[in-house]
Design a protein around this motif. Structure first.
Motif, mmCIF file in Angstrom:
data_model
loop_
_atom_site.group_PDB
_atom_site.id
_atom_site.type_symbol
_atom_site.label_atom_id
_atom_site.label_comp_id
_atom_site.label_asym_id
_atom_site.label_seq_id
_atom_site.Cartn_x
_atom_site.Cartn_y
_atom_site.Cartn_z
ATOM 1 N N SER A 86 -4.900 7.358 -0.971
ATOM 2 C CA SER A 86 -4.425 5.989 -0.708
ATOM 3 C C SER A 86 -2.975 5.920 -0.255
ATOM 4 N N HIS A 87 -2.283 7.062 -0.212
ATOM 5 C CA HIS A 87 -0.858 7.021 0.170
ATOM 6 C C HIS A 87 -0.482 8.305 0.904
ATOM 7 N N VAL A 88 -0.528 8.236 2.227
ATOM 8 C CA VAL A 88 -0.049 9.369 3.043
ATOM 9 C C VAL A 88 0.906 8.843 4.114
ATOM 10 N N HIS A 89 1.669 9.782 4.688
ATOM 11 C CA HIS A 89 2.467 9.532 5.896
ATOM 12 C C HIS A 89 2.048 10.631 6.864
ATOM 13 N N ILE A 90 0.997 10.351 7.629
ATOM 14 C CA ILE A 90 0.297 11.443 8.325
ATOM 15 C C ILE A 90 0.996 11.869 9.610
ATOM 16 N N ILE A 210 -0.104 -4.708 4.484
ATOM 17 C CA ILE A 210 1.357 -4.841 4.546
ATOM 18 C C ILE A 210 1.980 -3.970 3.465
ATOM 19 N N LYS A 211 2.891 -3.104 3.878
ATOM 20 C CA LYS A 211 3.645 -2.261 2.931
ATOM 21 C C LYS A 211 5.074 -2.777 2.871
ATOM 22 N N ILE A 212 5.599 -2.949 1.661
ATOM 23 C CA ILE A 212 7.006 -3.337 1.533
ATOM 24 C C ILE A 212 7.730 -2.333 0.639
ATOM 25 N N GLU A 271 3.057 1.321 -5.407
ATOM 26 C CA GLU A 271 3.130 2.754 -5.118
ATOM 27 C C GLU A 271 4.249 3.351 -5.979
ATOM 28 N N HIS A 272 4.005 4.464 -6.583
ATOM 29 C CA HIS A 272 4.956 5.222 -7.439
ATOM 30 C C HIS A 272 5.040 4.639 -8.857
ATOM 31 N N GLY A 273 5.751 3.516 -9.047
ATOM 32 C CA GLY A 273 5.798 2.851 -10.358
ATOM 33 C C GLY A 273 6.580 3.606 -11.428
ATOM 34 N N THR A 343 -0.971 10.358 -2.907
ATOM 35 C CA THR A 343 -0.123 11.533 -3.063
ATOM 36 C C THR A 343 1.252 11.435 -2.424
ATOM 37 N N ASP A 344 1.439 10.502 -1.464
ATOM 38 C CA ASP A 344 2.667 10.469 -0.663
ATOM 39 C C ASP A 344 2.797 11.735 0.196
ATOM 40 N N THR A 345 1.650 12.306 0.576
ATOM 41 C CA THR A 345 1.678 13.514 1.417
ATOM 42 C C THR A 345 2.407 13.217 2.724
HETATM 43 ZN ZN LIG Z 1 5.411 7.087 0.772
#
Ligand SMILES: [Zn+2]
Length: 430
Positions: A86-90, A210-212, A271-273, A343-345
């Motif tokens: 659910s969380h990548v920067h591809i 939307i990501k903030i 995300e993260h928290g 994962t924030d991969t």
């Molecule tokens: Zn990220």
């Protein structure tokens, strides 16, 4: 054992391996163990019938398919739904040349990098991802190219640029003033009206979500801390504007003030928290919000605190945040927060997304709970549960296989042996 299985896979299905981009072919899969609905245990000795890229049926026993349909022999393997991150920067990967690449690379260069990372991600067993931060043209182009079959990669829901306050985590930071002026995008907003404008602009340009950046972050080159950056009225405006246009909002957030303000504003996920507390846990449950923990990113940046290529402001923040994330996830799980795997991969290396599983188990998840968060829960978080997340009739034939039981040894998912996405076999057979 692994070699023997791979050889038998090669013999039975070499004819339908996707060398590049391929269309789905009907097939039957003979599966020794199937975790069709993670959380409900294995079915054994099943036949999964695949037609037009979707699952037609899952039946007990090993049956033959329609005439001419190839049989994929996974009788000695463990079959699971395709994994969801659910969380990548591809489109990028953090490293020594990252800041220079922002000057030298065009959106097209970056999209080609992204295409290579997308292939690696798919071959690692992740058949769907959500990208929550990239250039608009780059990521929307890549997403659409994968969807129409021009590029090999996971299904994708994409946010495009993260919306940020001026000087915030999602703004351009740490360059000379003329450079920052040149690079500042339409994603930067201040005040409720301006932030509504930024949301609407992202929807117009193609954002699925939307990501903030609700708080400061580790990898922005600024010593602006890790606490709340958007004001409460800005957060409320963002959520209203996004929901009015049918988009969820997810917030990057470390400091608890920012986590809790975003949750009070009705944000869909965090995300993260990192610094979430008891009040946050109550707010998550009151609002039905989801946490995407990204503990792999915490573990990764913890190892970077002496890296000379990382700006000093980021090194300091990495040393503070990294070691706290595992305990954050433990608190969230014990408090009953809904957790979607992410994962924030891009911080960590593409294709290593599955390393998050072992960290989740360290934080108290059972292996099956961790797999459920990367399938059933993540599919709901991405609003795609009618198509993915379990192996059931009607859903996409997105499935993976490993040679040993991942419920006994979760790190088995770090080397997936077989990947099928939409009925096309992408790995394991040549
Ligand atoms: Zn990220």
């Amino acid at each position: 054992m692994k070699t023997a299985l791979l050889k038998s896979l090669a013999l039975s299905t070499a004819c339908i391996v996707a060398a590049g981009v391929a269309s789905a072919q009907d097939a039957v899969v003979h599966a020794g163990h199937v975790l069709a609905v993670p959380g409900e245990g294995y079915l054994t000795q099943q036949t999964i019938t695949v037609k037009d890229g979707r699952i037609v049926s899952i039946q007990p026993g090993y049956k033959s398919g329609a005439k001419g349909a190839p049989v994929i022999d996974l009788k000695s393997a463990y079959v699971l739904p395709g994994l969801i991150d659910s969380h990548v920067h591809i489109t990028g990967e953090n490293g020594p040349d990252e800041r220079l690449k922002s000057f030298t690379d065009s959106a097209v260069d970056t999209a080609f990098d992204g295409a290579a990372f997308a292939k690696v991600t798919l071959e690692a067993g992740f058949t769907t991802v959500q990208d929550v931060g990239a250039g608009n043209d780059t990521i929307f182009g890549l997403r659409d190219a994968i969807a129409r079959g021009a590029v090999v990669g996971p299904r994708m829901r994409a946010a495009g640029q993260a919306i940020s306050v001026t000087g915030g985590h999602g703004d351009v930071n740490g360059y000379s003033s003329p450079v920052m002026k040149l690079f500042t995008g339409t994603n930067v907003c201040n005040g409720a009206d301006d932030c509504r404008r930024a949301v609407r602009q992202q929807v117009k340009e193609g954002a699925d979500i939307i990501k903030i950046t609700a708080t400061g972050g580790v990898l922005s080159n600024t010593s602006a801390g890790l606490e709340q950056q958007f004001s409460q009225d800005e957060l409320v405006a963002i959520v209203e504007a996004a929901h009015a246009m049918g988009r969820q909002v997810t917030a990057h957030a470390h400091g608890k003030g920012g986590v809790n303000a975003a949750l009070r504003a009705g944000i869909d996920s965090i995300e993260h928290g990192t610094y979430l507390d008891d009040e946050s846990i109550a707010l998550f449950k009151e609002h039905g919000a989801t946490l995407v923990p990204t503990v792999l990113a915490g573990a990764t940046v913890t190892g970077w605190t002496n890296e000379p290529w990382l700006p000093e402001a980021s090194r300091k923040k990495a040393a503070i945040v990294g070691p706290l994330m595992l305990d954050m996830l433990r608190r969230a799980r014990e408090g009953g927060v809904n957790v979607a795997f992410g994962t924030d991969t891009g911080v960590s290396r593409h294709g290593e997304n599955a390393k998050e599983f072992a960290l989740m188990v360290q934080a108290g998840f059972t292996p099956e709970e961790a797999i459920r968060s990367a399938t059933v829960t993540a599919s709901r978080h991405l609003e795609m549960e009618t198509d993915i997340g379990t192996l059931e009739a009607g859903k996409y034939a997105d499935l993976i296989a490993v040679t040993a039981d991942p419920l006994k040894k979760i790190t088995e998912l770090e080397s997936v042996d077989f990947v099928m996405k939409g009925g096309v076999v992408h790995k394991g057979l040549n």
